[in-house]
Write a protein that holds these residues in place. Sequence first.
Motif, mmCIF file in Angstrom:
data_model
loop_
_atom_site.group_PDB
_atom_site.id
_atom_site.type_symbol
_atom_site.label_atom_id
_atom_site.label_comp_id
_atom_site.label_asym_id
_atom_site.label_seq_id
_atom_site.Cartn_x
_atom_site.Cartn_y
_atom_site.Cartn_z
ATOM 1 N N GLN A 319 0.730 -1.208 0.099
ATOM 2 C CA GLN A 319 0.103 -0.092 -0.158
ATOM 3 C C GLN A 319 0.941 1.203 -0.105
ATOM 4 O O GLN A 319 0.469 2.320 -0.618
ATOM 5 C CB GLN A 319 -1.035 0.009 1.302
ATOM 6 C CG GLN A 319 -2.078 -1.003 1.041
ATOM 7 C CD GLN A 319 -3.402 -0.655 1.711
ATOM 8 O OE1 GLN A 319 -3.711 0.557 1.933
ATOM 9 N NE2 GLN A 319 -3.924 -1.826 2.527
ATOM 10 N N ASN A 323 0.369 4.244 -2.369
ATOM 11 C CA ASN A 323 -0.409 5.430 -1.819
ATOM 12 C C ASN A 323 0.412 6.533 -1.615
ATOM 13 O O ASN A 323 0.055 7.753 -1.681
ATOM 14 C CB ASN A 323 -1.324 4.954 -0.647
ATOM 15 C CG ASN A 323 -2.270 4.008 -1.030
ATOM 16 O OD1 ASN A 323 -2.934 3.789 -2.104
ATOM 17 N ND2 ASN A 323 -2.779 3.336 -0.101
ATOM 18 N N VAL A 420 -6.051 0.707 -3.436
ATOM 19 C CA VAL A 420 -4.750 0.581 -3.757
ATOM 20 C C VAL A 420 -4.344 0.950 -5.051
ATOM 21 O O VAL A 420 -3.626 0.251 -5.548
ATOM 22 C CB VAL A 420 -4.467 -0.581 -3.329
ATOM 23 C CG1 VAL A 420 -4.337 -1.106 -1.784
ATOM 24 C CG2 VAL A 420 -5.367 -2.119 -4.014
#
Length: 546
Positions: A319, A323, A420
């Motif tokens: 992630q 991100n 995601v």
Amino acid sequence: MTRLKTMAASATAVLLAASLVACSGDGGGEEAVELGDKQRGAMTDYAVGTQFTATEPLTFAMLYNDHPNYPIKEDWLLWQEITERTGVTLEPTVVPLSDYSQKRSLLIGSGEAPLIMAKTYPGEETPFVSSGAILPVSDYLDLMPNFQAKVAEWGLEPNLEQLRQADGKFYVLPGLHENPWQDYTVAIRTDVMEDLGLETPQTWEDFRDVLRAIKAEHPDGYPMSDRFSETDPGGNLLNIVSMTYGTHAGWGYQNAQWDADQNAYVTTGTSPEYKEFVTFMHSLVEEGLLDPESFTQDDDTAISKFVSGKSYAISSNAQSLVNDYRGPLQDNVEGATVAKLPLPAGPAGNVISSGSKIENGIMISAAAAERDDFVAMMQFIDWLWYSPEGLELTKWGVEGVTYTKQGEGEYTLAEDVDYVGLNPGAPKHLQKDFGFAGGNFAYGGSTALLQSTFSEEELAFQAEMLKKDLLPLEPPYPFTDVEREQATLVETPLEDFVTQQTLQFILGQRDLAEWDAYVAEVEAKGAGQYLQLVNEAQQRFAEGNG
């Protein structure tokens, strides 16, 4: 080792009996627990493959870990769908992520803990066992056919043995993974590696050589500036490196480590493996390859250095890669690319931890066993946290709304929903707007479900991880109440001292030539006393549990 019942029929047959009982799974024999007056709302035919639906509306209080990236909303589809499918309404007691552990302890200590306490990592239950405040969940596995089936099918009995306390019971229901899952590693600027003609490092020594090459090309900065130090200095980096050196540090630190040659536990912080690990980490700092601020800076500072092009490597999981790093880096540095490195090997081999088959899960208040709807609550938990259908719901949401499904395990996120980075720019978010794929529920499950949200890049990374050898599980050493009291006096001061001195050695604030003096200081902090408790507990448990 306890033999867990694996057939759902066992639970069904018991539920149909006039006087319902659950059987403990402790090594000392089975203990009948009368449940005949605690069946309100329970199903008599609940089994693997059966949708749990309470026979009357029920409400259960739940301690909820609120993540700042997707704060809880009352109108989430998650809550509506759980109630619609199961007849159960969850009433969350909302606690911010930053205060969760402390608040949970206060609630348990005051006797005001909600029935279900989510986001509990194995080991976090131990302080509450002696008080009787939390449920010995191993006594009630007959009510949980999905849990039992997964343990049997995926060979997780040894992992459950790690959870048992001195009484032979365990008090946390963990998330269950079909296969080991190594997510955390180091992310690195792959465009820089390509420009320098660098190969993917296979070992940590190779990784150091990569950093050396980057340093030679960019001498004014640090090739690596790390994050995940806000609660534990060097939490991730020290954890993953030490694991491959055959020891424990960072997030995975514990005061004792198993020595197979001695058939006993030894002090982690003074072991030869630990010294070799510390020496390697020191070399990274000494050569200017690792930013010394890595052990003190907050995540935002570390991320800012990386995405602005001031550093070239940083701790990461899947992630974080998507991100936190990739988009901002590409916005700031033209042509920049980043990827997760397959976890390098170390002196202990090309290994990952067997413990990654067990994930955080839930504790249950002991008060739950006194309720007339206790059986239904255990069935509900078994369905929502452990059935394929429940896991699919909490991870993906509602078919036709948040996703579509073409075949077994072939999920496609709805075009207007992102998660995601699967649909970047979509107006809705699976976690923020619907409540799915959140940390209070979406842990564990089959490898197919786990990887159903993975990109092709992450699937390739995980394929490499599954080629690695598994480190053997260390023997459990559950303490008695008296031993726990004695150990508590030593554990935290010993860990704090080892952690402090480890950082001083790594940062060069203390000379490694003083290692022998450091070993004597660790011993003076009670390491020998602690080891005696550990080894006596380990031997006793081994004799009593086979």
